[in-house]
Design an enzyme around this catalytic site. Structure first.
Site, PDB file in Angstrom:
ATOM      1  N   LYS A 128       0.861  -1.187   0.000  1.00 45.69           N
ATOM      2  CA  LYS A 128       0.000   0.000   0.000  1.00 45.69           C
ATOM      3  C   LYS A 128       0.888   1.223   0.000  1.00 45.69           C
ATOM      4  CE  LYS A 128      -4.450   0.963   0.258  1.00 45.69           C
ATOM      5  NZ  LYS A 128      -5.607   0.128  -0.132  1.00 45.69           N
ATOM      6  N   ASP A 168      -7.112   4.381  -4.310  1.00 47.08           N
ATOM      7  CA  ASP A 168      -7.741   4.232  -2.986  1.00 47.08           C
ATOM      8  C   ASP A 168      -8.340   5.621  -2.710  1.00 47.08           C
ATOM      9  OD1 ASP A 168      -7.773   2.169  -0.553  1.00 47.08           O
ATOM     10  OD2 ASP A 168      -7.452   4.126   0.341  1.00 47.08           O
TER      11      ASP A 168
HETATM   12  P1  NDP Z   1     -12.955   7.937  -2.440  1.00 48.16           P
HETATM   13  O1  NDP Z   1     -11.881   8.924  -2.247  1.00 48.16           O
HETATM   14  O2  NDP Z   1     -13.546   7.745  -3.786  1.00 48.16           O
HETATM   15  O3  NDP Z   1     -14.158   8.228  -1.437  1.00 48.16           O
HETATM   16  C1  NDP Z   1     -13.940   8.288  -0.059  1.00 48.16           C
HETATM   17  C2  NDP Z   1     -15.267   8.622   0.618  1.00 48.16           C
HETATM   18  O4  NDP Z   1     -15.093   8.462   2.012  1.00 48.16           O
HETATM   19  C3  NDP Z   1     -15.691  10.064   0.400  1.00 48.16           C
HETATM   20  O5  NDP Z   1     -17.083  10.140   0.435  1.00 48.16           O
HETATM   21  C4  NDP Z   1     -15.057  10.756   1.600  1.00 48.16           C
HETATM   22  O6  NDP Z   1     -15.705  11.960   1.968  1.00 48.16           O
HETATM   23  C5  NDP Z   1     -15.260   9.717   2.677  1.00 48.16           C
HETATM   24  N1  NDP Z   1     -14.222   9.884   3.698  1.00 48.16           N
HETATM   25  C6  NDP Z   1     -12.880   9.863   3.504  1.00 48.16           C
HETATM   26  N2  NDP Z   1     -12.250  10.114   4.658  1.00 48.16           N
HETATM   27  C7  NDP Z   1     -13.208  10.284   5.572  1.00 48.16           C
HETATM   28  C8  NDP Z   1     -13.181  10.573   6.953  1.00 48.16           C
HETATM   29  N3  NDP Z   1     -12.005  10.736   7.615  1.00 48.16           N
HETATM   30  N4  NDP Z   1     -14.375  10.665   7.597  1.00 48.16           N
HETATM   31  C9  NDP Z   1     -15.543  10.497   6.925  1.00 48.16           C
HETATM   32  N5  NDP Z   1     -15.629  10.247   5.604  1.00 48.16           N
HETATM   33  C10 NDP Z   1     -14.474  10.134   4.958  1.00 48.16           C
HETATM   34  O7  NDP Z   1     -12.349   6.553  -1.885  1.00 48.16           O
HETATM   35  P2  NDP Z   1     -12.845   5.061  -2.157  1.00 48.16           P
HETATM   36  O8  NDP Z   1     -14.311   5.020  -2.320  1.00 48.16           O
HETATM   37  O9  NDP Z   1     -11.976   4.485  -3.196  1.00 48.16           O
HETATM   38  O10 NDP Z   1     -12.436   4.341  -0.777  1.00 48.16           O
HETATM   39  C11 NDP Z   1     -13.336   4.220   0.312  1.00 48.16           C
HETATM   40  C12 NDP Z   1     -12.861   3.111   1.239  1.00 48.16           C
HETATM   41  O11 NDP Z   1     -12.839   1.867   0.527  1.00 48.16           O
HETATM   42  C13 NDP Z   1     -11.469   3.262   1.817  1.00 48.16           C
HETATM   43  O12 NDP Z   1     -11.441   2.689   3.111  1.00 48.16           O
HETATM   44  C14 NDP Z   1     -10.613   2.426   0.893  1.00 48.16           C
HETATM   45  O13 NDP Z   1      -9.432   2.008   1.502  1.00 48.16           O
HETATM   46  C15 NDP Z   1     -11.552   1.272   0.629  1.00 48.16           C
HETATM   47  N6  NDP Z   1     -11.319   0.474  -0.552  1.00 48.16           N
HETATM   48  C16 NDP Z   1     -11.229   1.045  -1.793  1.00 48.16           C
HETATM   49  C17 NDP Z   1     -11.033   0.256  -2.900  1.00 48.16           C
HETATM   50  C18 NDP Z   1     -11.014   0.826  -4.266  1.00 48.16           C
HETATM   51  O14 NDP Z   1     -10.936   0.046  -5.219  1.00 48.16           O
HETATM   52  N7  NDP Z   1     -11.115   2.126  -4.464  1.00 48.16           N
HETATM   53  C19 NDP Z   1     -10.858  -1.197  -2.784  1.00 48.16           C
HETATM   54  C20 NDP Z   1     -11.061  -1.709  -1.452  1.00 48.16           C
HETATM   55  C21 NDP Z   1     -11.262  -0.890  -0.387  1.00 48.16           C
HETATM   56  P3  NDP Z   1     -15.020  13.370   1.585  1.00 48.16           P
HETATM   57  O15 NDP Z   1     -15.225  13.522   0.111  1.00 48.16           O
HETATM   58  O16 NDP Z   1     -15.762  14.350   2.414  1.00 48.16           O
HETATM   59  O17 NDP Z   1     -13.573  13.253   1.967  1.00 48.16           O
HETATM   60  O1  2IT Z   2      -7.905  -1.549  -0.562  1.00 46.83           O
HETATM   61  C1  2IT Z   2      -7.889  -2.034  -1.715  1.00 46.83           C
HETATM   62  O2  2IT Z   2      -8.040  -3.238  -1.908  1.00 46.83           O
HETATM   63  C2  2IT Z   2      -7.695  -1.117  -2.840  1.00 46.83           C
HETATM   64  N1  2IT Z   2      -7.607   0.095  -2.631  1.00 46.83           N
HETATM   65  C3  2IT Z   2      -7.569  -1.659  -4.224  1.00 46.83           C
HETATM   66  C4  2IT Z   2      -6.179  -2.149  -4.478  1.00 46.83           C
HETATM   67  C5  2IT Z   2      -5.873  -2.563  -5.900  1.00 46.83           C
HETATM   68  O3  2IT Z   2      -4.695  -2.829  -6.133  1.00 46.83           O
HETATM   69  O4  2IT Z   2      -6.770  -2.621  -6.745  1.00 46.83           O
END
Ligand code: NDP
Ligand code: 2IT
Length: 448
Positions: A128, A168
């Protein structure tokens, strides 16, 4: 040897050697505290000190990221890449750009990634990275210059067979584009497999954008099916409104459920008609705006900056924002309102107290390393397409994603039962199954 005492000693040592990293301690604690039955059954892994070794990253890179803002002022951020485990394949895991990023956060995410990636069965190691750069309010030019500077250092650590980042929080298709462009320029190679989450026209995979949210809903669907239930007619609460949340909402709707609320870091919106996905995508993806403007555009919806989105009554909750966003009190409110299932779309969104509350109440709980594995699994499918210079259809890719989620779900249940737990104990099943796959490879590969 007393296995439980041994595990406590390993955990204490990890906390001591990684002081000031509470999220890393939490992630390690959750895995280690599931492992006693596995280590009883496999004394060879105790002997090989697998638990001790897997908690130490293979490599940690920390670097300066200097860039110039639109006013011509130099700025500096910190970049990270933690290459945690290559036992099963090249380091694989996303990059997070958020002001809260520090080494402990990157290590917790990298540690989770090892076992999540193992569960997919797709030959990817765990890593990561990211930066404490805050993309909010930054111009296109600033984002591009930041990504270019970040990659100017990171590129030397990457490679399609070495380390393959993706997105992420704060890193989506736009950032992956700028990062890929800079990697290509520096190396003079169109090495498609070095990053995933690329655009469809230049090496990206169909369904990667949707994969994490869709996959979390597929996982929750499997959990509900064990009780003879489904999403049809169910009320669902999704936290966050980013990549994972938006596509979780889309799939819940396709399966006949109604998502009545979602959130961002400023507040949450309740829309009893069901979140209007086109409006949400317009606000978040197109205009990169705040969720408050959803309610401005739709007066029937209610926006609140006080309280928690998890106070909204629902049958299924999908926390899809960030770590430790769902605390014991939120879990208590969900249970009181009759929640049946909770699946983590985000990484470690539920605190240990919240998980305990769900366990005591008999709520089905899908931990992130299983429930959100669909994103990285589809990244591995993108790597497969890049390696074979092939392009799959959306339907083909989504079908592979669905089948990966079904097997992850089934394997968690089977492993939990094999090691003395209830099949519903997805935490036990996911942690043991992920650990065993990594432990077997580490043992075979010797002390490296
Ligand atoms: P984005 O940046 O697209 O969206 C993040 C969302 O979470 C936004 O709505 C943001 O709000 C909110 N957020 C972020 N930080 C905080 C906080 N401290 N308190 C409250 N809300 C918060 O990210 P993703 O959707 O890609 O990721 C979301 C989660 O999913 C993370 O935990 C990530 O690690 C996990 N994840 C992502 C994957 C991926 O493929 N993208 C794969 C697996 C897991 P705001 O806009 O106000 O900051
Ligand atoms: O937390 C996760 O699994 C991700 N942000 C996606 C990682 C990836 O390599 O697609």
């Amino acid at each position: 040897m007393n296995v439980s005492a041994h595990i406590e000693a390993v955990y204490a040592e990890v906390c001591r050697r990684n002081a000031g990293e509470p999220e890393f301690h939490q992630a390690v604690g959750e895995v280690l505290h599931s492992l006693a039955p596995a280590l009883h059954a496999h004394p060879e892994y105790l002997e090989a000190r697998i638990a001790e070794r897997v908690c130490e990253p293979e490599r940690q890179v920390i670097f300066r990221v200097p860039w110039v803002d639109d006013q011509g002022r130099p700025q500096v951020n910190r970049g990270f890449r933690v290459e945690f485990s290559s036992a099963l394949g090249p380091y694989k895991g996303g990059l997070r750009f958020h002001p809260s990023v520090n080494l402990g956060i990157v290590k917790f995410l990298g540690f989770e990634q090892i076992f999540k990636n193992a569960l997919t069965g797709l030959a990817i190691g765990g890593g990561k990275g990211g930066s404490d750069f805050d993309p909010k309010g930054r111009s296109e030019g600033e984002i591009m210059r930041f990504c270019q500077s970040f990659m100017t250092e990171l590129y030397r650590h990457l490679g399609e067979h070495t380390d393959v980042p993706a997105g992420d929080i704060g890193v989506g298709g736009r950032e992956i584009g700028y990062l890929f462009g800079q990697y290509k320029r520096i190396t003079n190679r169109f090495e498609a497999g070095v990053l995933t989450g690329k655009g469809i026209g230049w090496g990206g995979s169909q369904a990667r954008t949707e994969a994490t949210g869709y996959g979390a809903v597929f996982f929750a669907k499997e959990m509900l099916a064990t009780r003879g239930e489904g999403f049809e007619g169910r009320k669902v609460v999704v936290s966050g409104s980013g990549n994972v949340a938006v596509y979780a909402i889309e799939k819940v709707r396709a399966l006949g459920g109604t998502v009545v609320a979602c959130s961002d870091s400023s507040g949450y919106v309740v829309d009893e008609d069901g979140i209007d996905l086109e409006l949400l995508k317009g606000v978040k993806e197109v205009r990169r705006g705040r969720l408050s403007s959803y309610a401005e555009a739709k007066p029937k919806a209610r926006y609140s900056e006080r309280g928690s989105v998890f106070e909204v009554p629902c049958d299924v909750a999908l926390p899809c924002a960030t770590q430790n966003e769902l605390a014991g009190q939120d879990a208590g409110a969900l249970v009181k309102n009759g929640v049946v299932a909770v699946a983590e779309g985000a990484n470690m969104p539920c605190t240990p107290e919240a998980i305990e509350t769900f366990r005591e109440a008999g709520v089905l709980f899908g931990p992130g390393k299983a429930a959100n594995a669909g994103g990285v699994a589809t990244s591995a499918l993108e790597m497969q397409q890049n390696a074979s210079r092939d392009v799959w259809t959306f339907a083909q890719t989504e079908a592979r994603l669905a089948s990966v989620m079904q097997s992850v779900h089934a394997e968690c249940r089977a492993t939990a039962e094999t090691y003395g737990g209830s099949a519903d104990d997805y935490v036990l099943g996911a942690n043991i199954e992920g650990f065993l796959r990594v432990a077997e490879a580490m043992t075979a590969q010797g002390v490296v």
